[in-house]
Design an enzyme around this catalytic site. Sequence first.
Site, PDB file in Angstrom:
ATOM      1  N   HIS A 178      -0.738  -3.492  26.384  1.00  0.00           N
ATOM      2  CA  HIS A 178      -1.813  -2.961  25.535  1.00  0.00           C
ATOM      3  C   HIS A 178      -2.543  -4.155  24.928  1.00  0.00           C
ATOM      4  O   HIS A 178      -2.285  -4.546  23.791  1.00  0.00           O
ATOM      5  CB  HIS A 178      -1.228  -2.088  24.424  1.00  0.00           C
ATOM      6  CG  HIS A 178      -0.757  -0.759  24.911  1.00  0.00           C
ATOM      7  ND1 HIS A 178      -1.603   0.322  25.044  1.00  0.00           N
ATOM      8  CD2 HIS A 178       0.464  -0.329  25.298  1.00  0.00           C
ATOM      9  CE1 HIS A 178      -0.923   1.356  25.500  1.00  0.00           C
ATOM     10  NE2 HIS A 178       0.341   0.988  25.658  1.00  0.00           N
ATOM     11  N   GLU A 226       0.853  -1.183   0.000  1.00  0.00           N
ATOM     12  CA  GLU A 226       0.000   0.000   0.000  1.00  0.00           C
ATOM     13  C   GLU A 226       0.890   1.234   0.000  1.00  0.00           C
ATOM     14  O   GLU A 226       1.703   1.425   0.907  1.00  0.00           O
ATOM     15  CB  GLU A 226      -0.906  -0.004   1.243  1.00  0.00           C
ATOM     16  CG  GLU A 226      -1.833   1.197   1.280  1.00  0.00           C
ATOM     17  CD  GLU A 226      -2.566   1.345   2.619  1.00  0.00           C
ATOM     18  OE1 GLU A 226      -2.686   0.355   3.376  1.00  0.00           O
ATOM     19  OE2 GLU A 226      -3.001   2.476   2.898  1.00  0.00           O
ATOM     20  N   GLU A 266      -5.278  -4.419  23.723  1.00  0.00           N
ATOM     21  CA  GLU A 266      -6.088  -4.101  22.536  1.00  0.00           C
ATOM     22  C   GLU A 266      -5.371  -4.461  21.232  1.00  0.00           C
ATOM     23  O   GLU A 266      -6.014  -4.679  20.202  1.00  0.00           O
ATOM     24  CB  GLU A 266      -6.482  -2.615  22.536  1.00  0.00           C
ATOM     25  CG  GLU A 266      -5.350  -1.600  22.362  1.00  0.00           C
ATOM     26  CD  GLU A 266      -4.677  -1.177  23.656  1.00  0.00           C
ATOM     27  OE1 GLU A 266      -4.728  -1.956  24.635  1.00  0.00           O
ATOM     28  OE2 GLU A 266      -4.085  -0.082  23.693  1.00  0.00           O
ATOM     29  N   CYS A 271      -2.398  -0.261  30.379  1.00  0.00           N
ATOM     30  CA  CYS A 271      -1.118   0.426  30.528  1.00  0.00           C
ATOM     31  C   CYS A 271      -1.191   1.557  31.564  1.00  0.00           C
ATOM     32  O   CYS A 271      -1.231   1.278  32.746  1.00  0.00           O
ATOM     33  CB  CYS A 271      -0.605   0.893  29.165  1.00  0.00           C
ATOM     34  SG  CYS A 271       1.189   1.008  29.152  1.00  0.00           S
ATOM     35  N   ASP A 304       2.110  13.149  -5.126  1.00  0.00           N
ATOM     36  CA  ASP A 304       2.833  13.742  -3.994  1.00  0.00           C
ATOM     37  C   ASP A 304       4.334  13.626  -4.244  1.00  0.00           C
ATOM     38  O   ASP A 304       4.806  12.608  -4.774  1.00  0.00           O
ATOM     39  CB  ASP A 304       2.561  12.974  -2.680  1.00  0.00           C
ATOM     40  CG  ASP A 304       1.129  13.114  -2.185  1.00  0.00           C
ATOM     41  OD1 ASP A 304       0.412  13.960  -2.731  1.00  0.00           O
ATOM     42  OD2 ASP A 304       0.760  12.363  -1.256  1.00  0.00           O
ATOM     43  N   MET A 338      -3.570   0.857  34.120  1.00  0.00           N
ATOM     44  CA  MET A 338      -3.220  -0.017  35.242  1.00  0.00           C
ATOM     45  C   MET A 338      -2.421   0.780  36.273  1.00  0.00           C
ATOM     46  O   MET A 338      -2.678   0.715  37.482  1.00  0.00           O
ATOM     47  CB  MET A 338      -2.383  -1.224  34.806  1.00  0.00           C
ATOM     48  CG  MET A 338      -2.059  -2.112  36.004  1.00  0.00           C
ATOM     49  SD  MET A 338      -0.875  -3.436  35.702  1.00  0.00           S
ATOM     50  CE  MET A 338       0.592  -2.774  36.483  1.00  0.00           C
ATOM     51  N   GLU A 363       6.391  13.312  -1.863  1.00  0.00           N
ATOM     52  CA  GLU A 363       6.908  12.395  -0.835  1.00  0.00           C
ATOM     53  C   GLU A 363       6.898  10.924  -1.218  1.00  0.00           C
ATOM     54  O   GLU A 363       7.670  10.146  -0.687  1.00  0.00           O
ATOM     55  CB  GLU A 363       6.098  12.572   0.450  1.00  0.00           C
ATOM     56  CG  GLU A 363       6.496  13.802   1.204  1.00  0.00           C
ATOM     57  CD  GLU A 363       5.664  13.986   2.451  1.00  0.00           C
ATOM     58  OE1 GLU A 363       4.455  13.703   2.393  1.00  0.00           O
ATOM     59  OE2 GLU A 363       6.230  14.415   3.456  1.00  0.00           O
TER      60      GLU A 363
END
Length: 571
Positions: free
Chosen positions: A544, A168, A546, A415, A175, A418, A177
């Site tokens: 983490h 990707e 998640e 994190c 651009d 906690m 960049e």
Amino acid sequence: MSLENTLAESTIEHETYSSVPDGYRPGKAKFIVVTGSVMSGVGKGTFSGALATLLSCHGLKVSPVKFDGYLNYDAGTLNPYRHGEVFVLEDGTECDLDLGSYERALHANLTKDNYLTAGKIFKMIFDKERTGKYLGRDVQFIPHVTGEIKNFLRELAVKTNADIILVEVGGTVGDLENSYFVEAMRELRYEEGKENVMFINVTYIIEPDSLHEYKSKAAQIGLRQLMALGIQPDVMICRSQTPIPYSIKEKISIFGNVDLDRVYNLYNFSNVYGIPLILRDLGLDNEILSILNISPKGNGNTVLNFENWKGFVDKIKGRNRDIVVGIVGKYTNVHDSYLSIVKALEHSAPYFGVNVRIKWIEATDIEDGKITVEESLLNVDGVIVPGGFGKRGIEGKIAAIKYARERNVPYLGLCYGMQLAVVEFARNVCGLKTAHTTEVNPSTDCPVIDIIPEQKDKLKNSEMGGTMRLGGYPAKLKEGSLVRNLYNKDVVIERHRHRWELNPEFHKTLEENGMSLSGVYEERNLVEFIELPNHKFFIATQAHAEFTSRPLEPNPLFMGFVHVMVNNYVS
Ligand code: GLN
């Protein structure tokens, strides 16, 4: 020109620079390159993720690469306020949140080799130049920068043994960049051939309010830019608000030299999990397989396959009520800062027939007295305090944790969530009134959260990038604990990104006052999970959690959290 000739050497006599890693076999891995035109934010990443899922469900091994044009080496020093969450891979790479989307799309762990920034390429080139690796050549964008990019992709193909490398290209075609990256992809196709490298361009068809009709001009200009860079797309994905008329598809087909049946319209992103199935219904998978001349390898792996994916999408459709989670954070006006948490909740909720609504609560508003903690948490079914850094808003977060603990409201701390739960417990249950983290109060006489010596040295030397405790660490879970039950394992690996730790000097006091230190990284005696056994659900982790959640394999902590909220429905 054959690949072998092109790849020959890069010396003073040659204009090419295409080193090929040992073991590379051209054509073994196929490359799909996704570019975006017209503007950013058209859903190139969402499309690419869905494509990754679709191809994986066919049993193909997909290894993605996201190219980011910024000069940062990695995402570790980026501010989530500006850039969205910093995602962490198991190997400790701090990367763009798109890598998280790919891990979730593929149900696979990625590594540093799946993440490429301009900063990383240039650092590698400067290091090589300083050690004379370019054999006296003047080092140029073409062929050296483009050559290193191709080499990076080929190395990935060898290391992963992938069937498909999905590239990707960040940003928009045109651009400055990403221009040398696009050029590298053009060269890749030239060297490896059309059957091995294909291009998909995601464009946007605008519908100006004043006209009420679709206009393809912007998309045509985008196509021209792409073709001016020497890239002929094989497939066009036209994003739009609603279905576009046939005439627009025809225009895109003619202007882009793309067969009409390879011009697709994707207009519905309301349920992102449904997109892989939409793409399959449109026949995109078959078209890609025929362009690249490859066959499916059966119905996917044991987890990620069409049947399971469809089952998940059906569950999303079948939901009949909402539960509300209050996320008390600091960057709550930039929701991408907590993207993986939102996703982890999204993954768990359908398994219990519910939809999770998020109430974003700005911790500084509680801290500054703009709103009381009672008002802000009224009618939430559960509270999350996510990761964070620094002083601002922490007393607001601590007040929210106190509320959740005292009122028996389900709490999940991640994190910083906690660390602050420990500070709250130490102050209000253990009676250690001055308890604090030394991140906020370095001179506290009660440092329940403190920095470990090796981290202190790094901070002293101002080494900021890549110096936290990063990546996956094993935690041994305590027999009989709730986390042990939820994970149904003795040892779990979750990912980290922090400098401070629960101070071992306070382990005993916390335990004596009723906190269970239910998961420990034994090698260093560092606490990874805490819980309150007398509470309905009060769990926090130094990791983490998640980051490891996936639609078909939601993270167990989030599953437990959602489950208890569903049983304990208040809103
Ligand atoms: N600021 C804390 C630390 O560095 C927590 C970091 C986090 O939440 N990711 O230890």
